[in-house]
Design an enzyme around this catalytic site. Structure first.
Site, PDB file in Angstrom:
ATOM      1  CB  CYS A  32      44.680   6.959  31.729  1.00 29.74           C
ATOM      2  SG  CYS A  32      43.259   7.008  32.830  1.00 29.74           S
ATOM      3  CG  HIS A 567      30.074  -0.996  20.938  1.00 30.47           C
ATOM      4  ND1 HIS A 567      29.241  -1.452  19.940  1.00 30.47           N
ATOM      5  CD2 HIS A 567      30.390   0.292  20.604  1.00 30.47           C
ATOM      6  CE1 HIS A 567      29.059  -0.508  19.044  1.00 30.47           C
ATOM      7  NE2 HIS A 567      29.748   0.565  19.412  1.00 30.47           N
TER       8      HIS A 567
END
Length: 640
Positions: A32, A567
């Site tokens: 992935c 984030h």
């Protein structure tokens, strides 16, 4: 890729192949965004500790029967290319890899998973039928309803609606099973229509001998033209067979005539198999199982009662319980009393108790409430499919807890000599059928309360073992950080699969983040928090995949395999790490609630930066359903 890098990656591939038990132990490989994923024949041969120390590896774990090694974005692509060339497993997709992983399931696991998958799609219909059936049973015994033309008419329509859903349940199962096993769903519907064709004698009437049955002779075999009402196991088998036939003929029939000939052959061959092999086989299986269960209750005393009520809901999983109506009718004709009705009723109630136990164990999760509450209500009206396939089979330990509770309830039925004078309703409406002799109504309530409590308590006990097992696994290795991890108190009741608030503040939707990339979910879906304090904590148990050099963002991989990006702020990369302090590094194992990064909230805000903190699920193959996440004020470590 230059030769120097290729040689380094080849050395990694050779060492990794050795550490996982050799090429013969590797069944499949994919990757992935950050991880190399490997399915092994035997996971026990893999040396996880040594793999963790492998060159360039940032972490390793096993999830979903896949060995997953974190290399990081970009790097994993190059490692995968060389590793698959070396092992001969190139060009395998994530879907192919999951197929290989599913092959490792034992037959019982495959059967349970297939059954669960089949019933998930048709669960709304089953739930609607359950509620309508219960409502009909209650209204039918109210004098006001019987004396009012309008209310009587509404009750009759409710009864017709619920009966229609269950009457055509084999069709729905054939459709869902055909879809589950890769066939065209419309062909499953066609096969279901054949099973319930009005040209066939009704199965229930045929069992009672009240209808004439026509017999055909095919290939020397006598074929009775009897419908498959209640034939759930036959529908499951036919759905699977129809799918396989559809795939076979789609592959073998020339393209120029495929649209016409392929469905024709699938339907014709499927119908022949239905009446000659699969139908008789399914009916024989149903008859054998139900006859054996009745024998147990009649010859094994309290043990037979407990055993029957303990396993009865496992029979519901197969759909064979629909044959019990004919057996109950025979019991009433022979003895005047129906001992199976209360046994099935307490078995259902115990599964409801298991749902409540699971609900209490996961009471803070909105999706669990949404799933468990209507499932339990359905149980009260005698329909357990939503509870079984929506909760108990899916999470396993509630199913076991419910079966144990059912066995306890069955023992109470034996000692109180409880029986019914009819059949067709159970649990709350079923009290109307209880034999009043020997305080029958009181004993009915007692047996059900005990079964409910036993299923509830056993599920809570088993959930404790689940929690302990997770804790033991989580503590299998020390964290790489030199300092002791900081774990917040609110995370003490964390369980695998949950997500905790990674900071305190206001939880908002991703669509409300003031940044186009996040708002448009370019990196993936998720949520965000407008923080009240300058610290970010781990929302799950997992591994640090990457701490950005500027320390304004961190990538995690949960122990369940979820890729998460947290984030801090919008455009705060421009601060180049100023006002940020990281407390973990790449490859560290972290606990839910462990301090990851501290930042100066006030100074970052004073410099004009938006301090909102999005949490994004970055794996495109595992995007979550965010609809159940309640947007609210959250405490640090609170379960989201």
């Amino acid at each position: 890729m230059d030769e120097k890098k290729r040689q380094r990656y080849l050395a990694i591939s050779e060492k990794l192949t050795e550490l996982v038990g050799g090429k013969d132990n590797i069944q499949g490989v994919a990757h992935c965004a950050t991880r190399l994923r490997i399915v092994l024949e035997n996971n026990d041969t893999a040396d996880l500790k040594a793999i963790e120390d492998l060159d360039l590896a940032k972490g390793v774990f096993v999830a979903g029967d896949q060995l997953q090694i974190i290399f990081g974005a970009g790097l994993v692509n190059d490692v995968y290319e060389v590793f698959t060339e070396y092992t001969g497993k190139k060009n395998m997709s994530l879907s192919d890899l999951k197929t290989e992983a599913n092959k490792k399931m034992n037959p019982l696991q495959r059967i349970i998973k297939a059954l669960s998958d089949v019933f998930i799609d048709i669960m709304p219909g089953i739930l609607a039928a359950a509620l309508l059936t219960g409502l009909s049973g209650v209204l039918a015994n109210v004098d006001l309803v019987q004396n009012s033309e309008t209310l009587f008419g509404i009750t009759r329509l409710i009864n017709i609606s619920s009966g229609a859903i269950f009457g055509f349940l084999p069709l729905a199962v054939a459709y869902s099973a055909c879809k589950r096993f890769g066939g065209r769903p419309i062909l499953g519907i066609v096969m279901g229509c054949i099973m319930l064709s009005p040209s066939l004698a009704d199965a229930y009437a045929a069992a009672q001998g009240t209808v004439e049955v026509t017999t055909l002779h095919l290939f020397g075999l006598g074929v009775d033209l009897v419908g498959f009402q209640g034939g759930i196991i036959v529908a499951l088998l036919m759905g699977m067979v129809t799918a396989k036939l559809d795939l076979f003929f789609e592959k073998k029939v020339p393209e120029v005539i495929r649209l016409l000939v392929s469905p024709l052959l699938t339907t014709l061959v499927g119908a022949l198999l239905l009446f000659t092999i699969i139908g008789p086989l399914g009916r024989g299986l149903a008859s054998g199982i139900t006859s054996g269960l009745v024998w147990m209750t009649q010859n094994l005393g309290v043990f037979g009662y407990a055993l029957f009520s303990g396993v009865q809901q496992l029979v519901v999983i197969t759909g064979l319980h629909h044959i019990f109506g004919a057996i109950e009718a025979q019991l009433l004709a022979d003895t005047g009393r129906n001992i199976l009705n209360p046994l099935m009723s307490v078995a259902m109630t115990a599964q409801g108790g298991a749902v409540l136990g699971y609900l209490l164990r996961n009471r803070k999760d909105a999706k669990t409430q949404e799933l468990c509450i209507p499932s339990f209500v359905s149980v009260l009206f005698g329909i357990t499919e939503p509870a079984l396939f929506g909760v108990n089979v899916r999470f396993k330990y509630p199913l076991i807890g419910g079966c144990i509770g059912g066995a306890v309830g069955g023992a109470v039925v034996y000692f109180t000599n409880l029986a019914a004078l009819g059949f067709g309703t159970t649990v709350v409406p079923g009290i109307a059928l209880a034999d009043p002799a020997g305080n029958g109504y009181v004993n009915y309530v007692i047996a059900h309360v005990i079964a409910l409590a036993a299923g509830f308590v056993m599920t809570l006990i088993l959930s404790g073992f689940q929690k302990n097992a997770v804790s033991a696994a989580d503590n299998s290795g020390p964290a790489k950080s030199a300092a002791e991890p900081v774990i917040i108190a609110e995370a003490a009741d964390y369980e695998e699969g949950a997500f905790l608030a990674y900071t305190a503040g206001r939880l908002i939707a991703m669509e409300d983040v003031n940044d186009e990339t996040f708002r448009n979910k370019v990196l993936g879906d998720g949520v965000a928090i407008k923080p009240e304090a300058g610290a970010v904590y781990a929302p799950v148990n997992g591994t640090v995949a990457s701490v950005f050099e500027t320390k304004h963002a961190i990538c995690l991989v949960s122990d369940a395999g979820k890729e998460i990006l947290i984030h801090i702020g919008i455009d705060t990369v421009n601060l180049n790490g100023e006002h940020f302090t990281a407390h973990v590094k790449d490859g560290d194992k972290v606990k839910a609630g462990q301090l990851l990064i501290e930042f100066d909230l006030k100074k970052i805000g004073e410099k004009g930066y938006d301090t909102v903190i999005p949490m994004i699920f970055t794996d495109p193959d595992h995007q979550p359903d965010m609809s159940g996440w309640e947007l609210r004020e959250v405490r640090q470590g609170e379960r989201l």
